[in-house]
Design an enzyme around this catalytic site. Structure first.
Site, PDB file in Angstrom:
ATOM      1  N   SER A 193      -5.229   9.003  92.596  1.00  0.00           N
ATOM      2  CA  SER A 193      -4.939  10.173  93.428  1.00  0.00           C
ATOM      3  C   SER A 193      -3.467  10.176  93.793  1.00  0.00           C
ATOM      4  O   SER A 193      -2.846   9.103  93.908  1.00  0.00           O
ATOM      5  CB  SER A 193      -5.772  10.146  94.706  1.00  0.00           C
ATOM      6  OG  SER A 193      -5.343  11.130  95.631  1.00  0.00           O
TER       7      SER A 193
ATOM      8  N   TYR B 218      -7.670   6.156 103.143  1.00  0.00           N
ATOM      9  CA  TYR B 218      -8.005   6.564 101.772  1.00  0.00           C
ATOM     10  C   TYR B 218      -6.806   6.345 100.846  1.00  0.00           C
ATOM     11  O   TYR B 218      -6.944   5.799  99.743  1.00  0.00           O
ATOM     12  CB  TYR B 218      -8.412   8.034 101.777  1.00  0.00           C
ATOM     13  CG  TYR B 218      -8.581   8.645 100.399  1.00  0.00           C
ATOM     14  CD1 TYR B 218      -9.730   8.424  99.657  1.00  0.00           C
ATOM     15  CD2 TYR B 218      -7.586   9.461  99.855  1.00  0.00           C
ATOM     16  CE1 TYR B 218      -9.898   8.989  98.398  1.00  0.00           C
ATOM     17  CE2 TYR B 218      -7.736  10.032  98.602  1.00  0.00           C
ATOM     18  CZ  TYR B 218      -8.896   9.799  97.883  1.00  0.00           C
ATOM     19  OH  TYR B 218      -9.043  10.366  96.641  1.00  0.00           O
TER      20      TYR B 218
END
Length: 251
Positions: free
Chosen positions: A144, A157
């Protein structure tokens, strides 16, 4: 075996209900993929995903897999590879967590880290070893852009994805020359069930767009894929922004 364009005939999706994983499987089935394994926790959603892909013309099997049970990964995934060569493994599992509540709940924060990083390290190494033993294959890892630089809004995250990204890059270097190709995919904000209800970030994308980028990356034998491509330059700027400036940005 993969064709001349690097597209797989057999596919293992770790995270069998992942929207990106399933979009990628559907796209590859329209090319030449004929066998798909969906690995995930047994559930009606996993069964429905398998049925949908069977409707596209592929032979689809499911296997019980839990990212949080690394002790079982070698046995579980070993059984898949024992059934025949796997041309491509797509590591697509992960959780977003809830930053606001997870900051006050260390056990929940650890669960995010264990799923996104520890579980991925375990499964990634097991699959890498199996791919190397068979002498060919691709390991595609969904990272990501959040891992490029920790942001106040989702640093739990983001830190887990930063670890995953570094691991996958190092694994790719370790496997260079073995016949195994590792490709790291860095999507931005993806419109999916995981992000439903969240404010949409600029340059948002979709599971189908990520799947298209994965296919192109396989054809090119890319090592890193950004989705959309413009994020490469956006993140280059953010990564090098002075911290005092970065803290004031609406990110």
């Amino acid at each position: 075996m993969k064709d001349a364009f690097g597209l797989p005939q057999s596919l293992l999706v770790l995270g069998g209900t992942s929207e990106i994983g399933l979009a990628t499987a559907r796209r590859l089935i329209t090319r030449r993929t004929r066998t798909v394994w969906l690995a995930g926790r047994p559930s009606p959603a996993l069964d429905a995903a398998a049925a949908q892909l069977r409707g596209s013309g592929a032979e689809v099997r499911t296997v019980a897999f839990d990212a949080l049970d690394p002790g079982a990964h070698e046995e579980t995934l070993g059984k898949v590879f024992a059934e025949g060569d796997i041309d491509m493994v797509l590591l697509a599992f992960g959780v977003l967590g809830d930053q606001a509540s997870d900051e006050g709940d260390p056990s929940a924060a650890v669960r995010v880290a264990q799923t996104n990083y520890t579980g991925a390290v375990s499964a990634g190494l097991v699959c890498a070893g199996a791919l190397q033993a068979q002498g060919h294959g691709s390991l595609v890892v969904l990272s990501s852009v959040a891992g490029e630089r920790a942001r106040r809004s989702n640093f739990i995250y983001g830190s887990s994805k930063a670890g995953l990204d570094a691991f996958a890059q190092g694994l790719g270097d370790a496997l260079h020359g073995t016949g195994v190709h590792v490709m790291v995919v860095r999507p931005g904000f993806v419109r999916s069930k995981m992000t439903a209800g969240l404010a949409e970030a600029p340059l948002a994308t979709t599971p189908d767009a990520v799947a298209s980028a994965i296919e192109l990356g396989l054809r090119r034998r890319s090592e890193t894929v950004w989705v959309p491509g413009a994020l490469r330059w956006v993140m280059a700027g953010l990564r090098h922004a002075p911290r005092a400036v970065f803290r004031r940005l609406p990110v």
